[in-house]
Design an enzyme around this catalytic site. Sequence first.
Site, mmCIF file in Angstrom:
data_model
loop_
_atom_site.group_PDB
_atom_site.id
_atom_site.type_symbol
_atom_site.label_atom_id
_atom_site.label_comp_id
_atom_site.label_asym_id
_atom_site.label_seq_id
_atom_site.Cartn_x
_atom_site.Cartn_y
_atom_site.Cartn_z
ATOM 1 N N GLY A 15 21.991 9.520 -20.051
ATOM 2 C CA GLY A 15 21.679 7.860 -20.725
ATOM 3 C C GLY A 15 20.846 8.316 -22.215
ATOM 4 C CG ASP A 17 15.044 6.043 -20.276
ATOM 5 O OD1 ASP A 17 15.108 6.553 -21.292
ATOM 6 O OD2 ASP A 17 14.247 5.891 -19.083
ATOM 7 C CB SER A 130 12.684 -2.138 -13.840
ATOM 8 O OG SER A 130 12.858 -2.886 -15.137
ATOM 9 C CD GLU A 132 13.826 -7.363 -16.636
ATOM 10 O OE1 GLU A 132 13.893 -8.425 -16.343
ATOM 11 O OE2 GLU A 132 13.436 -7.693 -18.178
ATOM 12 C CE1 TYR A 154 17.869 -2.967 -14.842
ATOM 13 C CE2 TYR A 154 16.114 -3.890 -14.627
ATOM 14 C CZ TYR A 154 16.551 -2.718 -15.080
ATOM 15 O OH TYR A 154 16.344 -1.563 -15.413
ATOM 16 C CG HIS A 183 11.454 3.412 -22.464
ATOM 17 N ND1 HIS A 183 11.461 2.683 -21.502
ATOM 18 C CD2 HIS A 183 12.048 4.335 -22.193
ATOM 19 C CE1 HIS A 183 12.440 2.860 -19.893
ATOM 20 N NE2 HIS A 183 13.081 4.016 -20.527
HETATM 21 P P1 NAP Z 1 20.839 4.082 -20.220
HETATM 22 O O1 NAP Z 1 20.469 4.585 -21.463
HETATM 23 O O2 NAP Z 1 21.583 3.046 -19.914
HETATM 24 O O3 NAP Z 1 21.748 5.191 -18.791
HETATM 25 C C1 NAP Z 1 21.784 5.156 -17.844
HETATM 26 C C2 NAP Z 1 23.370 6.001 -17.257
HETATM 27 O O4 NAP Z 1 23.151 5.678 -15.790
HETATM 28 C C3 NAP Z 1 23.513 6.417 -17.646
HETATM 29 O O5 NAP Z 1 23.775 8.221 -17.922
HETATM 30 C C4 NAP Z 1 24.923 5.863 -17.668
HETATM 31 O O6 NAP Z 1 25.951 6.492 -17.134
HETATM 32 C C5 NAP Z 1 24.685 6.026 -15.672
HETATM 33 N N1 NAP Z 1 25.288 4.970 -15.107
HETATM 34 C C6 NAP Z 1 25.601 3.771 -15.252
HETATM 35 N N2 NAP Z 1 26.165 3.012 -14.327
HETATM 36 C C7 NAP Z 1 26.563 4.286 -13.139
HETATM 37 C C8 NAP Z 1 27.564 4.091 -12.292
HETATM 38 N N3 NAP Z 1 28.461 3.218 -12.337
HETATM 39 N N4 NAP Z 1 27.709 5.432 -11.551
HETATM 40 C C9 NAP Z 1 27.011 6.303 -12.763
HETATM 41 N N5 NAP Z 1 26.405 7.157 -13.545
HETATM 42 C C10 NAP Z 1 26.348 5.418 -14.245
HETATM 43 O O7 NAP Z 1 19.608 3.755 -19.442
HETATM 44 P P2 NAP Z 1 18.289 4.279 -20.049
HETATM 45 O O8 NAP Z 1 17.497 3.744 -20.976
HETATM 46 O O9 NAP Z 1 18.419 5.392 -20.179
HETATM 47 O O10 NAP Z 1 16.603 3.738 -18.233
HETATM 48 C C11 NAP Z 1 17.448 4.960 -17.293
HETATM 49 C C12 NAP Z 1 16.361 4.403 -16.800
HETATM 50 O O11 NAP Z 1 15.153 3.197 -16.149
HETATM 51 C C13 NAP Z 1 17.364 3.388 -16.220
HETATM 52 O O12 NAP Z 1 17.773 3.325 -14.481
HETATM 53 C C14 NAP Z 1 17.224 1.628 -16.657
HETATM 54 O O13 NAP Z 1 17.052 0.849 -15.743
HETATM 55 C C15 NAP Z 1 15.597 2.639 -16.308
HETATM 56 N N6 NAP Z 1 14.927 1.386 -17.499
HETATM 57 C C16 NAP Z 1 14.435 1.557 -18.262
HETATM 58 C C17 NAP Z 1 14.117 1.037 -19.372
HETATM 59 C C18 NAP Z 1 14.308 0.395 -20.091
HETATM 60 O O14 NAP Z 1 13.375 -0.015 -21.452
HETATM 61 N N7 NAP Z 1 15.035 1.790 -21.708
HETATM 62 C C19 NAP Z 1 12.996 -0.127 -19.210
HETATM 63 C C20 NAP Z 1 13.178 -0.309 -17.776
HETATM 64 C C21 NAP Z 1 13.740 0.537 -16.739
HETATM 65 P P3 NAP Z 1 27.334 6.665 -17.626
HETATM 66 O O15 NAP Z 1 26.957 7.742 -19.454
HETATM 67 O O16 NAP Z 1 28.259 7.021 -17.942
HETATM 68 O O17 NAP Z 1 27.806 5.142 -18.762
#
Ligand code: NAP
Length: 326
Positions: A15, A17, A130, A132, A154, A183
């Site tokens: 992902g 991050d 989060s 959220e 979520y 972010h």
């Molecule tokens: P992201 O880009 O959507 O990445 C999510 C990751 O989770 C990807 O590697 C995805 O793998 C994996 N994933 C999703 N479903 C899965 C499943 N069923 N089995 C295995 N892997 C799975 O998210 P991000 O923006 O990097 O965020 C990182 C973390 O921070 C997350 O937990 C998110 O909820 C939290 N967060 C993010 C934000 C933000 O603004 N970005 C804010 C608050 C919290 P695939 O590549 O295979 O889909």
Amino acid sequence: MPTPAPVALITGISGQDGSYLAESLLADGYEVHGLVRNTTEENLRSLGTPERLMLHSVDLLAPDALEQVVREVKPDELYSLAAISSVAASWNDPVQTGAVNGQVVVRLLDAAHRLQEEHGHPVRLVHASSAEIFGQVAETPQVETTAIRPSSPYGASKAYAHLSVGVFRGRGLHASNTILYNHESPRRPEAFVTRKITAGVARISAGLQEGLELGNLDARRDWGWAPDYVNAMRLAASAPEAGDFIVATGISHTIGDFLDAAFGRVGIDDWSSLVSVNPAFVRPVDPAEQLGDATKARTELGWQPTVDFETLVARMVEHDLELLAR
Ligand code: NAP
């Protein structure tokens, strides 16, 4: 004898991050293990194939799979990032969201705790919680003690994981929650409004798209630069005391402000005829404003954001213009 490299295990390495976190850890000499479903992901390509990066194909929901990989890898630091990460997607599949964002984190906590208790290997776990979890916020700005009352599947799944981190911390695990506010970066998928805007603005400026359809333009969010937030996760892992840490800039902007900054970057000052509100994208239970107070992260972790809102938007637009130019 040279000191062995510290070992980190990341779920969600493909992902936004996860890929920045892996880059940062590899640059500091860590051996990095990532759990993946699909090793062809774009963000993984940016990591190259360094010797100290190992990817494991694991179904996070398969019974015992996580405990087995945690026992084999014996991480010093474990970053729990995998999630169904969009609020909209969580409404499409609330049950799967609970499993991936909630139960999987509890399995990781349990596996880390067992490795520590039964095999004497200390683990420091950081969970990507989060904003959220606060849902329709009880106060503004939010702090670590603000009431947890999520308003989406979520948020509820993150709240379960967040509270479980506290439970295992109470049992002696160095487990922290970084309570992340929005972010962004060029690695954000277009399913998220920010990237939808910057990619759309780039295409509009190139004459390839007519306009943008969005939801509530007045929603206020506290937007930061993704690599800064990954840095906060690392600081939480190495802090003397585990805890809950709000990670936010403390400044909020509306979607309208985001549009101003993005269109401004391509020389369009009046975007009113290019953007329309589609009620299908308006989510009535979404919080009107999220604003975090990161005083604790600043004072206890020495964390601070390094990229302001205008620079963040400019970087995303410029990246999307470059992609089109290729
Ligand atoms: P992201 O880009 O959507 O990445 C999510 C990751 O989770 C990807 O590697 C995805 O793998 C994996 N994933 C999703 N479903 C899965 C499943 N069923 N089995 C295995 N892997 C799975 O998210 P991000 O923006 O990097 O965020 C990182 C973390 O921070 C997350 O937990 C998110 O909820 C939290 N967060 C993010 C934000 C933000 O603004 N970005 C804010 C608050 C919290 P695939 O590549 O295979 O889909």
